[in-house]
Design an enzyme around this catalytic site. Structure first.
Site, mmCIF file in Angstrom:
data_model
loop_
_atom_site.group_PDB
_atom_site.id
_atom_site.type_symbol
_atom_site.label_atom_id
_atom_site.label_comp_id
_atom_site.label_asym_id
_atom_site.label_seq_id
_atom_site.Cartn_x
_atom_site.Cartn_y
_atom_site.Cartn_z
ATOM 1 C CB SER A 70 -0.922 0.018 1.218
ATOM 2 O OG SER A 70 -1.727 -1.133 1.245
HETATM 3 N N1 SAH Z 1 -1.107 -4.222 3.677
HETATM 4 C C1 SAH Z 1 -0.497 -4.849 2.548
HETATM 5 C C2 SAH Z 1 -1.429 -4.760 1.367
HETATM 6 C C3 SAH Z 1 -1.223 -5.844 0.406
HETATM 7 S S1 SAH Z 1 -2.402 -5.866 -0.909
HETATM 8 C C4 SAH Z 1 0.806 -4.180 2.222
HETATM 9 O O1 SAH Z 1 0.911 -2.958 2.403
HETATM 10 O O2 SAH Z 1 1.716 -4.830 1.744
HETATM 11 C C5 SAH Z 1 -3.733 -6.750 -0.190
HETATM 12 C C6 SAH Z 1 -3.428 -8.119 0.346
HETATM 13 O O3 SAH Z 1 -4.677 -8.707 0.712
HETATM 14 C C7 SAH Z 1 -2.813 -9.083 -0.672
HETATM 15 O O4 SAH Z 1 -1.649 -9.629 -0.124
HETATM 16 C C8 SAH Z 1 -3.886 -10.137 -0.884
HETATM 17 O O5 SAH Z 1 -3.379 -11.429 -1.138
HETATM 18 C C9 SAH Z 1 -4.638 -10.078 0.434
HETATM 19 N N2 SAH Z 1 -6.007 -10.591 0.383
HETATM 20 C C10 SAH Z 1 -6.941 -10.408 -0.571
HETATM 21 N N3 SAH Z 1 -8.088 -11.043 -0.250
HETATM 22 C C11 SAH Z 1 -7.857 -11.634 0.959
HETATM 23 C C12 SAH Z 1 -8.641 -12.434 1.820
HETATM 24 N N4 SAH Z 1 -9.908 -12.769 1.556
HETATM 25 N N5 SAH Z 1 -8.079 -12.876 2.964
HETATM 26 C C13 SAH Z 1 -6.803 -12.572 3.294
HETATM 27 N N6 SAH Z 1 -6.013 -11.805 2.527
HETATM 28 C C14 SAH Z 1 -6.525 -11.345 1.375
#
Ligand code: SAH
Length: 221
Positions: A70
């Protein structure tokens, strides 16, 4: 990992992070604890080496598996919203991803529970927490739309991928007085802050337009 890698050099140094924090202040981030933690957190460790020189630009960057780390502004904004009222001792994060948001939370909140559906991302994040010496993070490989019922209730829940509507399970797993920060929608997403007033009463505030990857169901080994 050597201390040089942890501290960073050149484009990954504290000076570079100071510029980022200045920009976040200009964009309206006010919480000093949040700004302080961002200043001290080596974001370049959460990004593949080929992109690390861009770690302190205020943008989302790819982390593999079609996912992104993010944008720092969004991390700061969501964290500030979670902490803006009351005492927050436990937080559930849905979407560990790179672990950057998780690491920021772990420096501000006693217990951080974080779920991720893509196992290889979770394993990389886990190694980063070990290197940083963060010991108050509990990880689970699961579909976070269902939350983490056995650890509930949580004082705060943060979701870092966007569902089309707010999962009922997450509302149930909030403590009374607890706060949920979540992006909602498909193409046009809105960041929402939901405060649980009682078992059945929720107050919702729309914060701003955002762009997140979608919340997906099921898990990836
Ligand atoms: N906070 C993280 C954001 C990563 S993007 C950062 O800054 O790195 C969002 C993340 O949510 C991804 O890694 C994706 O695999 C995860 N995600 C999407 N749907 C999900 C779900 N149902 N349960 C758990 N994780 C999920």
């Amino acid at each position: 990992m050597s201390s040089v890698q942890l501290q960073g050099i050149g484009m990954t140094s504290r000076r570079t992070r100071e510029r980022l924090v200045t920009r976040l202040r200009e964009q309206g981030i006010k919480s000093l604890p949040v700004l302080d933690v961002i200043l001290g957190t080596p974001r370049h460790l959460f990004i593949d080496e080929a992109l690390a020189h861009r770690a302190y630009e205020d943008t989302a960057l790819p982390i593999g598996f079609n996912q992104t780390i993010s944008q720092p502004y969004i991390v700061a904004r969501m964290t500030e919203l979670l902490l803006s009222e009351g005492v927050v001792k436990s937080v559930l994060e849905v979407g560990t991803g790179s672990g950057y948001q998780t690491a920021v939370l772990a420096q501000l909140i006693d217990k951080v529970y974080s779920v991720e559906r893509i196992k290889p991302l979770q394993l990389k994040a886990k190694e980063r927490f070990r290197v940083m010496g963060l010991r108050n993070i509990y990880l689970q490989h699961s579909d976070g739309g269902m939350g983490w019922p056995s650890m509930a209730p949580f004082d705060a829940i943060i979701v870092t991928a966007a569902p089309e509507s707010i999962p009922e399970e997450l509302l149930e797993q909030l403590a009374i007085g607890g706060r949920l920060v979540i992006p909602v929608g498909q193409n046009q997403q809105e960041l929402k802050l939901v405060v649980k007033k009682s078992d059945k009463e929720f107050e919702t505030r729309i914060i701003e337009r955002v762009k997140f990857v979608p919340l997906l169901s099921g898990t990836v080994r």
